[in-house]
Design an enzyme around this catalytic site. Structure first.
Site, PDB file in Angstrom:
ATOM      1  N   HIS A 107       0.855  -1.186   0.000  1.00  0.00           N
ATOM      2  CA  HIS A 107       0.000   0.000   0.000  1.00  0.00           C
ATOM      3  C   HIS A 107       0.887   1.231   0.000  1.00  0.00           C
ATOM      4  O   HIS A 107       1.961   1.248   0.609  1.00  0.00           O
ATOM      5  CB  HIS A 107      -0.885   0.006   1.253  1.00  0.00           C
ATOM      6  CG  HIS A 107      -1.394   1.372   1.621  1.00  0.00           C
ATOM      7  ND1 HIS A 107      -0.781   2.165   2.586  1.00  0.00           N
ATOM      8  CD2 HIS A 107      -2.429   2.106   1.136  1.00  0.00           C
ATOM      9  CE1 HIS A 107      -1.432   3.313   2.688  1.00  0.00           C
ATOM     10  NE2 HIS A 107      -2.432   3.308   1.830  1.00  0.00           N
ATOM     11  N   HIS A 176      -7.961  -3.924  17.899  1.00  0.00           N
ATOM     12  CA  HIS A 176      -8.900  -4.921  18.415  1.00  0.00           C
ATOM     13  C   HIS A 176      -8.291  -6.319  18.442  1.00  0.00           C
ATOM     14  O   HIS A 176      -8.838  -7.220  19.069  1.00  0.00           O
ATOM     15  CB  HIS A 176     -10.191  -4.917  17.592  1.00  0.00           C
ATOM     16  CG  HIS A 176     -10.009  -5.234  16.143  1.00  0.00           C
ATOM     17  ND1 HIS A 176      -9.430  -4.357  15.255  1.00  0.00           N
ATOM     18  CD2 HIS A 176     -10.328  -6.336  15.420  1.00  0.00           C
ATOM     19  CE1 HIS A 176      -9.415  -4.893  14.039  1.00  0.00           C
ATOM     20  NE2 HIS A 176      -9.945  -6.093  14.119  1.00  0.00           N
ATOM     21  N   GLY A 260     -17.239  10.931  -0.874  1.00  0.00           N
ATOM     22  CA  GLY A 260     -16.393  10.446  -1.959  1.00  0.00           C
ATOM     23  C   GLY A 260     -17.032   9.291  -2.703  1.00  0.00           C
ATOM     24  O   GLY A 260     -18.099   8.780  -2.330  1.00  0.00           O
TER      25      GLY A 260
END
Length: 307
Positions: A107, A176, A260
Site C-alpha cells: 500500500h 482490536h 467520496g
C-alpha cells in the site's frame, strides 16, 4: 513559498502514470483500465484497476482531487478551528494484491490538503507513506523495503526515518487484535514543518521510491511454487487487511464521510478473502513464523539481510 496546487496536481497525475506503467511491465500481461469520475460536491478523479493479472490478482491506483465547503468530522477532530472552512484534497493512493502468496500486499499514498485556500493564511499539509504486508516473511525483503524507505527521506534530515517508521508501526496496527498489519514502512501526516517547497519535495521522494521498494520484491517472489496451504493462509490473512481498512483507516473514513466515490474508496479491498473462527497457526510452522518474527517491531533497515 505559497502552496502551488497546480504543481502538486501535475506531479500526482504523473506519479499515477509511472506506477501503473511499472506494475504493468512487472505483470507482463494485464493492464489497468481507467474509470474517470466526478464528485457532485466538487472535484473528481481517475481510478485505475488491474484485475486477474499473471502476477497481480488485483491492483488499484487512484488519483483524486476533491473539494468542498465543510470538512467532515475525521478532518476536524484534531483541528476544530477548521470546521466550516472550504477545503481541497489531492492524492494518489494504491493497494496491490498479488496472486502468489509469497509476494506481499503493498500500500502507498501521497496526498496534499489545504483548508481555506483563498484566505490570508491557508492551512495546508502533506501526508503519505508506504507499508508492506507479507503473508510469508523474508528478511531480505523487509530489509530492502525499509532501506529504500530510509533512503526516500534521508535527504530531509536523519530524524525523519525513525520518526516516520514509528508512526507507521503505530498507525497500521489492529487495536482490536493487538496485532500489526505487516512490517511497516513510512507514515506521516499533517506535515508542513519544512515549508512548502521542501515538504513537497519530501512527498515527491516518498512517491518516487515506492516502485524501487516494491518491484524487486515482486520480481524475486513471483515465480515461487506454492499450493493450497499457502493460498488458504493468504486468503485468511487478507481478512486482517479488510478489518483494518474498514475499522481503523482514516483515509477510508474521510472518503466516505466527505461524500467520496465509494467504488474508488473501497478499491483497496482484496478480490477474495476468508474468515475463520479462532484459527491459530501450528507452532513452528511457516505460517507461525509470520507472527513470531515479522509481526514484531524491528529495526529492519539495519538488520542483516538474509533470504
Amino acid at each position: 513559498m505559497a502552496p502551488d496546487l497546480p504543481a502538486v496536481k501535475a506531479y500526482l497525475l504523473g506519479l499515477q502514470d509511472n506506477i501503473c506503467t511499472a506494475l504493468e511491465a512487472e505483470d507482463g500481461g494485464a493492464t489497468f483500465r481507467e474509470d474517470a469520475w466526478a464528485r457532485a460536491e466538487g472535484g473528481g478523479g481517475r481510478t485505475r484497476i488491474m484485475s486477474e493479472g499473471q502476477v497481480f490478482e488485483k491492483g488499484g491506483v487512484g488519483f483524486s482531487h476533491v473539494h468542498g465547503t465543510r470538512l467532515p468530522p475525521t478532518a476536524t477532530a484534531h483541528r476544530p478551528e477548521l470546521a466550516g472552512k472550504p477545503w481541497q484534497a489531492l492524492g494518489v493512493s494504491l493497494v496491490i494484491h498479488p496472486r502468489n502468496p509469497y509476494i506481499p500486499t503493498s500500500h502507498a499514498n501521497v496526498r496534499f490538503f489545504i483548508a481555506d485556500p483563498a484566505g490570508a493564511a491557508p492551512v495546508w499539509w502533506f501526508g503519505g507513506g508506504f507499508d508492506l504486508t507479507p503473508y510469508y516473511g523474508f528478511e531480505e525483503d523487509a530489509t530492502h523495503w525499509h532501506r529504500t524507505a530510509r533512503a526516500a527521506v534521508a535527504p530531509f534530515g536523519p530524524t525523519l526515518y525513525p520518526r516516520f517508521k514509528q508512526a507507521c508501526d503505530d498507525y497500521f496496527y489492529l487495536k482490536h487484535r493487538a496485532e500489526p498489519r505487516g512490517v511497516g514502512g513510512l507514515f506521516y501526516d499533517d506535515f508542513s514543518e519544512l515549508g512548502f517547497e521542501q515538504s513537497f519535495a519530501l512527498m515527491r521522494s516518498v512517491g518516487d521510491h515506492f516502485i524501487p521498494a516494491y518491484r524487486p520484491i515482486v520480481a524475486r517472489r513471483k515465480t515461487m511454487a506454492h499450493g493450497t496451504r499457502e493460498r488458504d493462509f493468504q486468503l485468511y490473512r487478507r481478512g486482517r487487511y479488510v478489518e483494518f481498512n474498514l475499522v481503523w483507516d482514516r483515509g477510508t473514513h474521510f472518503g466516505l464521510q466527505s461524500g467520496g466515490r465509494t467504488e474508488s474508496i473501497l478499491m483497496s479491498l482484496p478480490p477474495l478473502v476468508t474468515f475463520k473462527y479462532d484459527w491459530h497457526p501450528e507452532p513452528g510452522s511457516a505460517e507461525a513464523r509470520l507472527y513470531d518474527v515479522f509481526l514484531k517491531p524491528r529495526d529492519w533497515a539495519d538488520s542483516a539481510a538474509t533470504a
